[in-house]
Design an enzyme around this catalytic site. Structure first.
Site, short mmCIF file in Angstrom:
data_model
loop_
_atom_site.label_atom_id
_atom_site.label_comp_id
_atom_site.label_asym_id
_atom_site.label_seq_id
_atom_site.Cartn_x
_atom_site.Cartn_y
_atom_site.Cartn_z
N HIS A 124 5.20 1.42 5.73
CA HIS A 124 4.11 2.34 7.10
C HIS A 124 5.34 1.96 7.84
O HIS A 124 5.59 1.31 8.74
CB HIS A 124 3.33 1.91 6.98
CG HIS A 124 2.22 2.96 7.55
ND1 HIS A 124 1.57 2.45 9.05
CD2 HIS A 124 0.82 4.05 6.94
CE1 HIS A 124 1.63 4.00 9.31
NE2 HIS A 124 0.71 4.26 8.82
N ASP A 201 0.59 -6.84 5.17
CA ASP A 201 -0.30 -5.60 5.67
C ASP A 201 -0.86 -5.21 4.11
O ASP A 201 -0.49 -4.52 3.35
CB ASP A 201 1.04 -4.65 5.84
CG ASP A 201 0.51 -3.12 5.79
OD1 ASP A 201 -1.03 -3.33 5.84
OD2 ASP A 201 1.08 -2.11 6.26
N GLN A 204 -4.01 -1.32 2.80
CA GLN A 204 -4.21 -0.47 1.58
C GLN A 204 -4.45 -1.03 0.58
O GLN A 204 -4.79 -0.53 -0.88
CB GLN A 204 -2.72 0.56 0.26
CG GLN A 204 -2.16 1.73 1.88
CD GLN A 204 -3.29 2.44 1.68
OE1 GLN A 204 -4.46 3.07 1.80
NE2 GLN A 204 -3.26 3.54 3.13
N LYS A 227 -10.35 1.53 6.32
CA LYS A 227 -9.95 2.32 5.05
C LYS A 227 -10.38 1.52 3.89
O LYS A 227 -9.98 0.82 2.61
CB LYS A 227 -8.62 1.59 4.76
CG LYS A 227 -7.79 3.19 5.83
CD LYS A 227 -5.58 2.12 5.62
CE LYS A 227 -5.49 2.81 6.77
NZ LYS A 227 -4.78 4.15 6.53
N CYS A 365 3.85 8.69 7.06
CA CYS A 365 4.04 7.83 8.24
C CYS A 365 4.75 6.75 7.59
O CYS A 365 4.84 5.59 7.81
CB CYS A 365 2.45 7.22 8.36
SG CYS A 365 1.83 7.56 9.48
N1 PMP Z 1 -0.33 -0.22 6.99
C1 PMP Z 1 -0.24 0.92 5.68
C2 PMP Z 1 0.39 0.33 4.51
C3 PMP Z 1 -1.22 1.56 5.84
O1 PMP Z 1 -1.52 2.62 4.81
C4 PMP Z 1 -1.82 1.91 7.22
C5 PMP Z 1 -2.65 3.35 7.39
N2 PMP Z 1 -2.48 4.81 6.42
C6 PMP Z 1 -1.31 1.47 8.19
C7 PMP Z 1 -0.67 0.83 8.02
C8 PMP Z 1 -2.23 1.39 9.45
O2 PMP Z 1 -2.81 1.44 9.50
P1 PMP Z 1 -4.46 1.82 10.76
O3 PMP Z 1 -3.56 3.18 10.69
O4 PMP Z 1 -5.56 2.17 10.60
O5 PMP Z 1 -3.91 0.72 11.96
#
Ligand code: PMP
Length: 407
Positions: A124, A201, A204, A227, A365
């Site tokens: 991401h 990270d 998910q 999440k 993203c």
């Molecule tokens: N890493 C991953 C794998 C994600 O799926 C996401 C959110 N889509 C993020 C980072 C960023 O998370 P947040 O917007 O809650 O900070």
């Protein structure tokens, strides 16, 4: 005894019980954010109704109560991920802030001109851009683990990159576009052979899998509350104490200091050193409640149910003419990304929305992933514990109908 009764669970999420354009809502955008159960909403409301106060500062009753509640929330999260101590949990706004904290602070501690950081091809933006920008500042280099057409990381390439002695490895546990579950335990073990710290990270994974940071032996694990059924604006960072103690602060201000004069400032201990300013206390209490909500269920049953949803959705989608799955790793979790030949994902998403089905379309993203596959984006259906097989049937019918309309 813990159990998992989907009807009872769904009653906890009144937002699901609504019509969109006259159709029953089918919410399949859980990878973007999950819905919140009543207990979480009520916990946050109760905090503002009865307990609201700034923490760690007041001598008065409410402040002490709020401080205790906030620190108990930290303990609950620490137990949830099996951290050794509650001080190893730093509250942040979420995964993005946790990764920015790490890129800045570890950047200052470890990275000099010419140094390297390893990420993977499926990250991401939040787990890539902070490292990229820090490395531009410091004059370092970003190394990227390759993946194959199925969305599986090339561990031989990873082994080669480790030989270049990068200073940090930062990888997703589960990809938010491809659903790949990366073999993080093995990847951590490989990096530790060179004493390289590893960040996972977990944005998910926290809602879907039992996370045990001691078993993984990761140096850091980052996540977002929203999440995993908790409010927005709260998340965290687990870090091994020996790292957190060595790392410099990320933001400066109230609470993170020990002694301050115009000549010199000394800093508070971990984790407060990383929590400058007033935190989101209400959301932290909501996060604690979300964790307790998850813990109250039979997690094996939840995992089985979510796997069933993913397998069923994939099987049914496979019957659609012209379907192309993006992400076909043998181990996948939580979501399915796809395209239908000749149809733009945005058009498909927009049409099925009119049928009450909420999915995500676009690059999620993760633009480098889209560039790798040479596509503008995907349609992504992502599942949570409250989703049902019947909802997948509605989704499949909607995709079939939209496909006929758009061809
Ligand atoms: N890493 C991953 C794998 C994600 O799926 C996401 C959110 N889509 C993020 C980072 C960023 O998370 P947040 O917007 O809650 O900070």
């Amino acid at each position: 005894m813990k159990n998992f009764d989907i009807e009872e669970v769904r009653k906890q999420f009144p937002v699901l019980d609504q019509k969109i354009y006259g159709r029953q809502l089918v919410y399949f955008d859980n990878a973007a954010t999950t819905q919140k159960p009543l207990c979480v909403i009520e916990r946050e409301r109760d905090y503002y109704l009865n307990e609201n106060c700034n923490i760690h500062r007041g001598v008065h009753y409410l402040s002490q109560m709020a401080t205790e509640a906030y620190e108990n929330a930290r303990k609950t999260v620490a137990t949830f991920v099996n951290a050794r101590k509650s001080e190893e949990i730093v509250f942040t706004r979420g995964t993005t802030e946790s990764l920015n904290l790490l890129a800045t602070s570890l950047g200052q501690l470890l990275i000099n001109k010419g140094d390297k950081v390893v990420v993977s091809a499926m990250e991401h933006h939040s787990n890539m851009v902070p490292w990229q920008q820090m490395l531009i500042r410091e004059g370092g280099e970003l190394l990227v683990i390759k993946m194959d057409e199925n969305g599986v990381l090339d561990l031989n390439h990873y082994a080669e990159l480790l030989k270049q002695r990068p200073k940090v490895v930062s990888i997703a546990h589960i990809s938010n576009t491809l659903a790949t579950v990366n073999p993080v335990k093995e990847m951590i073990r490989m990096a530790h052979e060179y004493d390289i710290p590893v960040i996972i990270d977990g944005a998910q994974s926290m809602a879907h899998q039992v996370i045990d940071v001691q078993d993984l032996d990761c140096d850091f694990y980052v996540f977002s509350g929203h999440k995993m059924y908790a409010p927005m604006g709260i998340g965290g960072l687990y870090g091994k104490m020996e790292w957190l103690e060595k790392m410099p602060p990320y933001q400066f201000g109230g609470e993170m200091v020990d002694k301050v004069s115009f000549e010199k400032t000394t800093f508070n201990k971990v984790p407060f050193k990383f929590e400058a300013g007033t935190p989101n206390v209400g959301a932290a209490l909501g996060l604690e409640t979300a964790v307790k909500f998850i813990q109250s269920l039979d997690r094996q049953e939840v995992e089985r149910h979510e796997d069933m949803l993913l397998n069923y959705a994939t099987e049914q989608l496979a019957k659609i003419d012209g379907i192309r799955f993006i992400g076909r790793a043998p181990r996948r979790n939580g979501l399915v990304s796809f395209l239908v030949d000749g149809i733009h994902p945005y058009d498909l998403g927009t049409i099925i929305d009119k049928m009450g089905v909420a999915v995500r379309t676009g690059h999620h993203c993760a633009e480098p992933v889209m560039t790798f596959f040479g596509i503008p984006g995907t349609v992504r259906a992502s599942f949570a514990m409250y989703n049902t097989k019947e909802e997948i049937d509605i989704f499949i019918k909607a995709v079939e109908k939209a496909t006929l309309m758009l061809r």
